[in-house]
Design an enzyme around this catalytic site. Structure first.
Site: not given
Ligand code: NAP
Length: 291
Positions: A165, A233
């Site tokens: 990934k 990140k």
């Molecule tokens: P996001 O919208 O920023 O959501 C992050 C999530 O993580 C939220 O639910 C947040 O909770 C939670 N979180 C952060 N710090 C935490 C902690 N210390 N303890 C518990 N929960 C915590 O991110 P996302 O886009 O959904 O991405 C999630 C993952 O998928 C990441 O690793 C990202 O790299 C990966 N990803 C994202 C994409 C994309 O296009 N967006 C594509 C592929 C992979 P709160 O709501 O309380 O902040």
């Protein structure tokens, strides 16, 4: 199946909703209270995981996964033989090995299954899962993969999903920066952006990254599909993994500097495509649709 889904951000919210839609019995938890229609809301990770067959995580980063699994009220306290923990967050491959070992010590199983596809694919259930797990475990999880995605690609055993990934994101970050620099220079030289994009897509330079990003770029729409802070990140995950493996990544080191400046300029919560704004500022132009 009975599934606990932990992390309802841009990706997790949509993935959990697709599990509900497919008829699974879903309990959800998010650090900041949030709900998903048709799912039971839990107040801690342990409460969500209690009684679940599969605990699926999609949180921000390595320390968030560690917190959700092993912190106070973490999943580990309720893990038992027969349960499976799946991680769709993008995190460190070496930390994944450590987490998996601790999970397996409870009798539960572990799969790393980060995704590629972003917000649109999470919404319409066409994610690609990049899995590190045995074939047998992947088969057991197939109904859940099918509810949220179109394909599972098995990269090998534990940790290999995360390793594959992050190198996908290495390419996305570099391809996008190349596209953004090309658009900036072309615009400065008087080429209309749409014409350049047409040319790119008709040639060997064509790419899925350009397909996805071009409509947003032309509208200057940098609302986050994949927030810049998360791509940054991943760049750090890559540079750390490269250091551990004694591999040099000079192009990525340069892109890291661009992301450092972008964060300093307040672009962290915008889409990573907003790095274009720095190039535009330095060049004194704006890349926009001619229409
Ligand atoms: P996001 O919208 O920023 O959501 C992050 C999530 O993580 C939220 O639910 C947040 O909770 C939670 N979180 C952060 N710090 C935490 C902690 N210390 N303890 C518990 N929960 C915590 O991110 P996302 O886009 O959904 O991405 C999630 C993952 O998928 C990441 O690793 C990202 O790299 C990966 N990803 C994202 C994409 C994309 O296009 N967006 C594509 C592929 C992979 P709160 O709501 O309380 O902040």
């Amino acid at each position: 199946m009975r599934v606990a889904f932990l992390g309802l951000g841009i990706m997790g919210q949509r993935m959990a909703a697709n599990l509900v839609k497919a008829g699974h019995e879903v309990s959800v938890w998010n650090r900041t209270p949030r709900e998903v229609d048709g799912a039971r809301t839990a107040s801690t990770p342990a409460q969500a995981a209690q009684g679940a067959e599969v605990v699926w995580m999609c949180v921000a980063d390595t320390s968030a996964v560690e917190q959700v699994l092993f912190g106070a009220d973490g999943v580990a306290s309720v893990l038992a033989s027969g349960m499976v923990v799946v991680d769709s967050s993008t995190i460190s491959p070496s930390a994944t090995l450590r987490f998996a070992e601790k999970v397996k010590a409870t009798g539960a199983d572990y799969a790393d299954a980060p995704v590629t596809g972003s917000k649109i694919a999470a919404g319409d259930g066409t994610l690609i899962f990049i899995a590190g797990a045995s074939e047998e475990l992947i088969n057991r999880l197939q109904p859940l993969f099918s509810a949220m995605g179109k394909t599972v690609v098995r990269m090998g055993d534990t940790g290999k999903g995360q390793a594959a990934k992050i190198v996908m994101n290495l390419q996305i970050a570099l391809i996008f920066e190349g596209f953004a620099e090309a658009l900036t220079l072309a615009t400065k030289l008087g080429v209309v952006p749409e014409r350049l994009i047409e040319l790119i897509q008709a040639s060997m330079v064509r790419s899925g990254v350009v397909d996805y990003k071009a409509p947003f770029i032309l509208q200057h729409d940098f609302t986050p599909n994949f927030p810049l802070r998360l791509m940054h990140k991943d760049i750090h995950l890559l540079l750390d993994a490269a250091k551990e493996a004694r591999v040099k990544l000079p192009a990525l080191e340069t892109v890291d500097e661009i992301y450092e400046i972008a964060e300093e300029e307040g672009l962290a919560d915008m889409d990573y495509a907003a790095t274009l704004e720095l190039l535009e500022k330095w060049a004194g132009i704006a890349v926009k649709t001619a229409a």
